[in-house]
Design a protein around this motif. Structure first.
Motif, PDB file in Angstrom:
ATOM      1  N   ALA A 115       0.726  -1.224   0.145  1.00  0.00           N
ATOM      2  CA  ALA A 115       0.049  -0.241  -0.172  1.00  0.00           C
ATOM      3  C   ALA A 115       0.814   1.866  -0.282  1.00  0.00           C
ATOM      4  O   ALA A 115       0.631   2.396  -0.903  1.00  0.00           O
ATOM      5  CB  ALA A 115      -1.227   0.196   1.084  1.00  0.00           C
ATOM      6  N   LYS A 175      -0.678  -1.991  -4.729  1.00  0.00           N
ATOM      7  CA  LYS A 175      -1.954  -2.557  -3.582  1.00  0.00           C
ATOM      8  C   LYS A 175      -2.790  -3.711  -4.764  1.00  0.00           C
ATOM      9  O   LYS A 175      -3.078  -5.183  -4.180  1.00  0.00           O
ATOM     10  CB  LYS A 175      -2.299  -1.614  -2.547  1.00  0.00           C
ATOM     11  N   HIS A 229      -0.631  -6.609  -5.750  1.00  0.00           N
ATOM     12  CA  HIS A 229      -0.450  -7.221  -4.602  1.00  0.00           C
ATOM     13  C   HIS A 229      -2.082  -8.355  -4.409  1.00  0.00           C
ATOM     14  O   HIS A 229      -1.416  -9.218  -3.769  1.00  0.00           O
ATOM     15  CB  HIS A 229       0.049  -6.499  -3.080  1.00  0.00           C
ATOM     16  N   ILE A 258      -8.479  -2.299  -0.598  1.00  0.00           N
ATOM     17  CA  ILE A 258      -7.532  -1.772  -1.046  1.00  0.00           C
ATOM     18  C   ILE A 258      -7.353   0.488  -0.505  1.00  0.00           C
ATOM     19  O   ILE A 258      -6.794  -0.316  -0.099  1.00  0.00           O
ATOM     20  CB  ILE A 258      -7.396  -1.634  -2.890  1.00  0.00           C
ATOM     21  N   ASP A 272      -6.488  -0.140   3.075  1.00  0.00           N
ATOM     22  CA  ASP A 272      -5.408  -0.306   3.478  1.00  0.00           C
ATOM     23  C   ASP A 272      -4.502   1.167   2.507  1.00  0.00           C
ATOM     24  O   ASP A 272      -3.565   1.218   3.895  1.00  0.00           O
ATOM     25  CB  ASP A 272      -4.655  -1.414   3.058  1.00  0.00           C
TER      26      ASP A 272
END
Length: 288
Positions: free
Chosen positions: A150, A157, A160, A202, A205
């Motif tokens: 993040a 992000k 990921h 998302i 974070d």
């Protein structure tokens, strides 16, 4: 009985709101973790009725039908709380949250000091810019990797999350036992939160690794910070830092607990919140 509605906000946005309703001694805004929906905590509802607590909550922007807000901060939750309170005719209230939800609750308390009576926090995430705190220290590898991604921005992000797999090492044996008991409720809200993809997760974070927009040092209400000493997802050092920052805070580290099993103490936290919130409300009412 929990009613759910979509509250219309300026600019064509909406916020999905949950409300246990009814007359109550105290209204408590519940702030959910990541990734969860805003459904009030099912295991606490019987106790809430006994205590005269009305739970009000909402799915944060980006979850389910709550309109995403690009670049939202943790402090953005204060505007959401204020909008819901105005729509429901609620003046003063208390706040409660778990995990990142506790961070949102604390930011709200900092930004709405004239309306917040008390705050109960379980396993809070401290601000990313917390001076003197090793923010990643003690995190399980998977938890740290998710937050480090993040820090590199939305694209990193998203990449990921597209490849991430669950790592059981983030939870302790006590956490797994909690999920096998009453707090299996968490499985339901996690599934619902992710049903339409990881967008809300998302956004959360990204917010955790950006400035909150509200300093915990500005909180005037009493704060209870409960944190499992064995927490591998958000180490207890986060709540210890917050306890030192908040002017009127009580820190309760719980030996043997991880990130989820700390919820064994949620009933005690709610009882404390009802007591503190009711006393504060009576004080402010008497002062008028």
């Amino acid at each position: 009985m929990v009613t759910e509605t979509d509250l219309a906000l300026p600019g064509g946005r909406s916020l999905h709101v949950h409300d246990t309703g009814g007359p109550a001694r105290l209204t408590v805004f519940w702030h959910h973790g990541t990734p969860n929906t805003g459904a009030p905590p099912g295991p606490l509802l019987p106790l809430a009725r006994e205590l005269g607590v009305r739970f009000v909550s909402f799915d944060r922007p980006g979850y389910r039908t709550s309109t995403p807000v690009p670049g939202r901060t943790v402090g953005n939750a204060a505007g959401c709380v204020a909008a819901v309170a105005e729509a429901l005719g609620i003046g003063e209230f208390a706040l409660m949250g778990h995990s990142g939800g506790s961070s949102h609750a604390l930011a709200c308390a900092a930004l709405l000091p004239e309306r917040v009576l008390a705050v109960a926090s379980l396993a809070a995430v401290a601000p990313f810019d917390a001076a003197g705190l090793d923010w990643f220290g003690g995190m399980a590898a998977a938890s740290a990797a998710a937050r480090r991604a993040a820090t590199e921005g939305r694209a990193a992000k998203e990449k990921h999350e597209a490849a991430a797999e669950f790592d059981p090492d983030v939870f302790t044996a006590a956490d797994r036992a909690a999920l096998a008991g009453p707090w299996s409720w968490l499985d339901d809200v996690v599934r619902a939160a992710l049903a339409d993809g990881p967008g809300g997760l998302i956004d959360d974070d990204l917010a955790y690794v950006a400035p909150w927009g509200g300093d915990p040092a500005r909180i005037t209400a009493p704060v209870l910070l409960v944190h499992g000493e064995q927490d591998r997802m958000v180490p207890a050092t986060h709540s210890a830092w917050l306890a030192a920052r908040c002017p009127d805070a009580e820190y309760r580290p719980t030996p043997g607990d991880g990130h989820l099993s700390v919820l064994r103490h949620a009933a005690d936290a709610l009882t404390w919140l009802a007591d503190q919130g009711t006393r504060a409300s009576e004080t402010t009412t008497g002062a008028r």
